[in-house]
Design a protein around this motif. Structure first.
Motif, PDB file in Angstrom:
ATOM      1  N   UNK A  78    -110.713  32.332  74.126  1.00 15.39           N
ATOM      2  CA  UNK A  78    -111.400  32.395  75.430  1.00 15.39           C
ATOM      3  C   UNK A  78    -112.719  31.638  75.439  1.00 15.39           C
ATOM      4  N   UNK A  79    -113.183  31.246  74.294  1.00 11.55           N
ATOM      5  CA  UNK A  79    -114.429  30.481  74.186  1.00 11.55           C
ATOM      6  C   UNK A  79    -114.390  29.239  75.072  1.00 11.55           C
ATOM      7  N   UNK A  80    -113.183  28.653  75.224  1.00 13.92           N
ATOM      8  CA  UNK A  80    -113.061  27.383  75.939  1.00 13.92           C
ATOM      9  C   UNK A  80    -113.060  27.540  77.458  1.00 13.92           C
ATOM     10  N   UNK A  81    -113.021  28.771  77.955  1.00 13.83           N
ATOM     11  CA  UNK A  81    -113.119  28.977  79.412  1.00 13.83           C
ATOM     12  C   UNK A  81    -114.484  29.576  79.774  1.00 13.83           C
ATOM     13  N   UNK A  82    -115.424  29.499  78.838  1.00 10.11           N
ATOM     14  CA  UNK A  82    -116.789  29.926  79.131  1.00 10.11           C
ATOM     15  C   UNK A  82    -117.096  31.366  78.786  1.00 10.11           C
ATOM     16  N   UNK A  83    -116.182  32.055  78.093  1.00  8.38           N
ATOM     17  CA  UNK A  83    -116.407  33.458  77.743  1.00  8.38           C
ATOM     18  C   UNK A  83    -116.890  33.601  76.303  1.00  8.38           C
ATOM     19  N   UNK A  84    -117.717  34.596  76.076  1.00 12.88           N
ATOM     20  CA  UNK A  84    -118.171  34.922  74.733  1.00 12.88           C
ATOM     21  C   UNK A  84    -117.430  36.177  74.279  1.00 12.88           C
ATOM     22  N   UNK A  85    -116.682  36.058  73.184  1.00 14.89           N
ATOM     23  CA  UNK A  85    -115.869  37.174  72.689  1.00 14.89           C
ATOM     24  C   UNK A  85    -116.517  37.733  71.425  1.00 14.89           C
ATOM     25  N   UNK A 110    -117.768  38.803  77.220  1.00 14.79           N
ATOM     26  CA  UNK A 110    -118.839  38.530  78.186  1.00 14.79           C
ATOM     27  C   UNK A 110    -118.491  37.215  78.872  1.00 14.79           C
ATOM     28  N   UNK A 111    -118.244  37.266  80.157  1.00 13.20           N
ATOM     29  CA  UNK A 111    -117.761  36.081  80.871  1.00 13.20           C
ATOM     30  C   UNK A 111    -118.909  35.162  81.293  1.00 13.20           C
ATOM     31  N   UNK A 112    -118.545  33.883  81.439  1.00 13.57           N
ATOM     32  CA  UNK A 112    -119.436  32.846  81.991  1.00 13.57           C
ATOM     33  C   UNK A 112    -120.756  32.731  81.233  1.00 13.57           C
ATOM     34  N   UNK A 114    -121.257  30.191  79.084  1.00  9.64           N
ATOM     35  CA  UNK A 114    -121.515  28.765  78.865  1.00  9.64           C
ATOM     36  C   UNK A 114    -120.516  27.952  79.701  1.00  9.64           C
ATOM     37  N   UNK A 115    -120.755  26.660  79.718  1.00 18.55           N
ATOM     38  CA  UNK A 115    -119.921  25.768  80.525  1.00 18.55           C
ATOM     39  C   UNK A 115    -118.514  25.692  79.937  1.00 18.55           C
ATOM     40  N   UNK A 116    -117.471  25.899  80.754  1.00 12.90           N
ATOM     41  CA  UNK A 116    -116.096  25.887  80.227  1.00 12.90           C
ATOM     42  C   UNK A 116    -115.578  24.469  79.954  1.00 12.90           C
ATOM     43  N   UNK A 117    -114.662  24.385  79.020  1.00 12.88           N
ATOM     44  CA  UNK A 117    -113.961  23.127  78.736  1.00 12.88           C
ATOM     45  C   UNK A 117    -112.607  23.109  79.438  1.00 12.88           C
ATOM     46  N   UNK A 118    -111.995  24.284  79.509  1.00  9.77           N
ATOM     47  CA  UNK A 118    -110.668  24.455  80.104  1.00  9.77           C
ATOM     48  C   UNK A 118    -110.791  25.372  81.327  1.00  9.77           C
ATOM     49  N   UNK A 119    -110.059  25.050  82.376  1.00 12.00           N
ATOM     50  CA  UNK A 119    -110.096  25.910  83.563  1.00 12.00           C
ATOM     51  C   UNK A 119    -109.397  27.239  83.260  1.00 12.00           C
ATOM     52  N   UNK A 120    -109.857  28.300  83.938  1.00 13.35           N
ATOM     53  CA  UNK A 120    -109.262  29.615  83.709  1.00 13.35           C
ATOM     54  C   UNK A 120    -107.795  29.647  84.124  1.00 13.35           C
ATOM     55  N   UNK A 121    -107.468  28.900  85.184  1.00 14.93           N
ATOM     56  CA  UNK A 121    -106.062  28.859  85.630  1.00 14.93           C
ATOM     57  C   UNK A 121    -105.161  28.289  84.527  1.00 14.93           C
ATOM     58  N   UNK A 122    -105.586  27.164  83.951  1.00 12.63           N
ATOM     59  CA  UNK A 122    -104.794  26.559  82.878  1.00 12.63           C
ATOM     60  C   UNK A 122    -104.703  27.490  81.674  1.00 12.63           C
ATOM     61  N   UNK A 123    -105.789  28.144  81.343  1.00 13.59           N
ATOM     62  CA  UNK A 123    -105.806  29.041  80.197  1.00 13.59           C
ATOM     63  C   UNK A 123    -104.817  30.187  80.394  1.00 13.59           C
ATOM     64  N   UNK A 124    -104.818  30.794  81.572  1.00 15.93           N
ATOM     65  CA  UNK A 124    -103.922  31.921  81.827  1.00 15.93           C
ATOM     66  C   UNK A 124    -102.456  31.479  81.829  1.00 15.93           C
TER      67      UNK A 124
END
Length: 373
Positions: A78-85, A110-112, A114-124
């Protein structure tokens, strides 16, 4: 790469790296969305010379080889969609440094941050595809020569390919020509070669003259090794006498301390080598003097000749490993606990002209008993 595509700035805000790693992450996600699997993506990254996460992190034991498991970890991060795990692991106890992994459902996210690399739609969508493909994956059928056949070039196990009706190098299957060559062997060919060997062995073992021939050859080995052992024991005894003589000369002042020290060191080296050779000979003689019992082996092979079906049980009783050479020909290492039986099989499988398709060889330790010696 899973932990190095972003970095922490002075202000405490995570920022995207300015090197090529974000592009590699995007490529992995796009490849998976296009229908490619973990191993296919890993192979393409390796072929294109893309640095692995361990190389980017500068780890000591880093490897340039990409693995499907590494690709999957990136796709599930999830790091790549801007979330901190956080809290992926927990301590077992205060008395050990070992940690255990926590169920992903219990991660602290913890969401958002940092700036995401991958969109959340693509990730899901990727997570759904991973789950769906996992459920649809058929149970991998274990073929007859799985875990017993290996590539003679790189040492990797051979993988069965249904479209080729045989086995290809596992390294080539994963990484292509950059790692090994496209050589293979047909399963039916291996079965035929092994079956012929077993039949030849039964034919030879059935004759009393052959058994006497083997016994005569082994007797010659015993005589030769016994003579060599006797000579070694004499040399060892002489060296011990030399040490005693040197000590007396040192006490009488006939030689200096340094001369005595060098002499003792030299004698020690010689004794170590001779004792090692002595142990080898004694062990070999002990094995050679054991009673030769052909009955059990003959009965086992006779059952196969009467019903020539090479199943997994028979295969693993007779064969230790199979090495597939670059030209596709197999080198078969037969498994026998008794060196006498190994010597018999070695002679049998070399006693008649053979096609260049197969080369048979028992355990290396038993080659010295070969009738051709």
């Amino acid at each position: 790469m899973t932990n190095s595509t972003t970095k922490l700035s002075i202000s405490g805000v995570l920022k995207v790296r300015v090197d090529s790693t974000p592009d590699v992450v995007r490529r992995i996600f796009n490849s998976y969305l296009s229908g490619k699997g973990f191993d296919r993506i890993a192979r393409e990254l390796f072929e294109d010379g893309i640095a692995t996460p361990s190389e980017i992190a500068g780890k000591r034991n880093s490897s340039s080889l990409w693995h499907g498991s590494t690709v999957r970890k990136i796709l599930e991060n999830q790091h790549y969609i801007g979330n901190l795990v956080q809290q992926k692991e927990t301590s077992i106890s205060v008395t050990t440094e070992k940690r255990k992994k926590i169920d992903p459902a219990n991660y602290v996210v913890i969401e958002n941050t940092h700036k995401p690399i991958i969109s959340k739609d693509d990730f899901h969508v990727v997570q759904q595809l991973i789950s769906e493909r996992k459920r649809k994956r058929p149970y991998a059928k274990k073929h007859l020569f799985t875990n017993i056949s290996f590539c003679s070039n790189c040492g990797k196990s051979m993988h069965y390919k249904a479209n080729r009706k045989g086995y290809i190098c596992g390294a080539y299957n994963k990484y292509g020509h950059t790692k090994c060559s496209d050589h293979h062997v047909r399963e039916n060919g291996l079965i035929e070669a092994i079956s012929n060997d077993i039949k030849q062995m039964f034919s030879a073992l059935s004759t009393k003259s052959f058994q006497k021939d083997i016994e005569k050859k082994i007797a010659n080995f015993i005589q030769r090794d016994q003579k060599q052992l006797t000579n070694i024991l004499k040399v060892i005894e002489n060296i011990k006498k030399d040490k005693t003589t040197a000590l007396r000369m040192k006490i009488r002042g006939e030689i200096q301390d340094e001369e005595y020290r060098l002499l003792i060191e030299d004698n020690g080296i010689q004794l170590a080598k001779l004792n090692e050779e002595k142990l080898k000979l004694e062990k070999g003689l002990l094995q050679q003097k054991q009673t030769i019992d052909f009955t059990k082996l003959i009965q086992q092979i006779e059952r196969f000749v009467q019903n020539p079906v090479l199943d997994e049980e028979m295969l693993h009783k007779l064969i230790e490993r199979i090495e597939i050479k670059e030209d596709g020909s197999p080198r078969i290492h037969y498994r026998f606990s008794d060196p006498y039986i190994s010597s018999i099989f070695l002679r049998v499988t070399h006693s008649t002209p053979r096609a260049p398709f197969v080369e048979t060889c028992p355990l290396a330790a038993c080659i010295r008993f070969c009738m051709r010696c």
